[in-house]
Design a protein around this motif. Sequence first.
Motif, mmCIF file in Angstrom:
data_model
loop_
_atom_site.group_PDB
_atom_site.id
_atom_site.type_symbol
_atom_site.label_atom_id
_atom_site.label_comp_id
_atom_site.label_asym_id
_atom_site.label_seq_id
_atom_site.Cartn_x
_atom_site.Cartn_y
_atom_site.Cartn_z
ATOM 1 N N SER A 127 42.675 31.365 34.627
ATOM 2 C CA SER A 127 41.764 32.145 33.702
ATOM 3 C C SER A 127 41.779 33.589 34.144
ATOM 4 N N ALA A 128 41.632 34.354 33.367
ATOM 5 C CA ALA A 128 41.027 35.951 33.593
ATOM 6 C C ALA A 128 39.738 36.198 33.191
ATOM 7 N N ILE A 132 36.838 32.338 33.103
ATOM 8 C CA ILE A 132 36.533 31.671 34.145
ATOM 9 C C ILE A 132 35.407 30.598 33.397
ATOM 10 N N ASN A 155 41.929 32.258 39.203
ATOM 11 C CA ASN A 155 41.077 33.182 38.552
ATOM 12 C C ASN A 155 41.690 34.782 38.842
ATOM 13 N N CYS A 156 42.095 35.453 37.793
ATOM 14 C CA CYS A 156 42.377 36.827 37.872
ATOM 15 C C CYS A 156 41.335 37.666 37.510
ATOM 16 N N ILE A 163 34.893 39.092 40.534
ATOM 17 C CA ILE A 163 35.312 37.771 40.123
ATOM 18 C C ILE A 163 34.097 37.104 40.091
ATOM 19 N N LYS A 166 32.281 33.499 42.202
ATOM 20 C CA LYS A 166 33.184 33.487 43.382
ATOM 21 C C LYS A 166 32.420 32.602 44.387
ATOM 22 N N PHE A 183 42.567 33.382 43.815
ATOM 23 C CA PHE A 183 41.971 34.394 43.193
ATOM 24 C C PHE A 183 43.082 35.432 43.350
ATOM 25 N N CYS A 220 43.783 27.094 30.147
ATOM 26 C CA CYS A 220 43.799 28.473 30.277
ATOM 27 C C CYS A 220 43.109 29.274 29.426
ATOM 28 N N GLY A 222 41.784 33.226 28.685
ATOM 29 C CA GLY A 222 41.574 34.782 28.896
ATOM 30 C C GLY A 222 42.113 35.692 27.571
#
Length: 357
Positions: A127-128, A132, A155-156, A163, A166, A183, A220, A222
Amino acid sequence: MNMANKSFWKDSEILECVSVVPEVPNTATFSFRSPSGAYFDYKPGQFVTLEIPAPDQPGGVVHRTYTISSSPSRPGLLAVTVKAQEGSIGTRWMLDNLKPGMRMKAMGPAGVFTNADSKASKYLFISAGSGITPMMSMTTYMWDEGHDLDIVFINCAKRPSEIIFKQGLERMASRTPGLDLKFVVEEPDLYSPWTGYEGQFNQLMLGLMAQDYLDREVYCCGPEPFMQAVREALTGLGFNMDNYFQESFGAPVKTEAEQPDLDDVIPDDESKAEIHFTSSDVTIKVPETETVLAAARSSGLNIPSGCTFGVCGTCKVKKTKGEVHMVHNGGISEEDVEDGFILACCSHPIGQVEIEC
């Protein structure tokens, strides 16, 4: 939990906000309850549509769709985690105005992006940004249900401070060996060292993060350019895309019939391409799955190369005609691509192609 005597929420009942938790900049989690005490019934990864006041808009409201970030294993509350983008109206109103005790209309839940019915035992969640949220819901659900987790969770984000979830994810990961967190950030925060992955997500990172990616079911979420890059990385590595599922930042689909066709170019081993190396006046026919570099070498031509993974940029050549499918790992700039250059080591010819070599 005894749910035998509980009713389930229907979207004819207005929701009441019970908490607002700031997450990262311009992002917060809003939790809602049903005033009647009804439970929420949905699948992890599904979404709801909120009716949000917007005095400056026609009708005075806007409707915005948000993935549910809570888990159906905790049915008393329903939570959405929202991030305001530049120019946002509904999300901005929520962040600035929505407080506990306020009520709003919601529609749903709906959506087909879920692993609830999957038979897979190994997952790869990619994910981005706020993409997420469905991954958090699915992971929490599997955790609460006592599943033997085998999840590589990627995650990006722009920076480490952006983030989402997190700390919550790290708490879960510290209690099971089956949740492997990775990450990726574009840049570190100022005066705060970052020892994780940095840059744009690419094939090399994927191979390092999840060496058994071919054995995993991939989910996925994003922005579309990000998901396209993920799809290209997977197809370039021979992944079976029947095991790939995605949800967009745009308009999430409600049914399987509404799922968009992914029209990505995928090299086909059965299809032939023709490459004309113009400087040498050599023409060769090869499968689309052959790289330009391999085709040149088989013809006795020398294209300088180094890493052969699309990183170093040594094999950059000029394409003067036709199309190639190129999945690189940072070895070429967008300006070079716009000017017609390709990396021969990771470019697959499609149809008729001319290369200066």
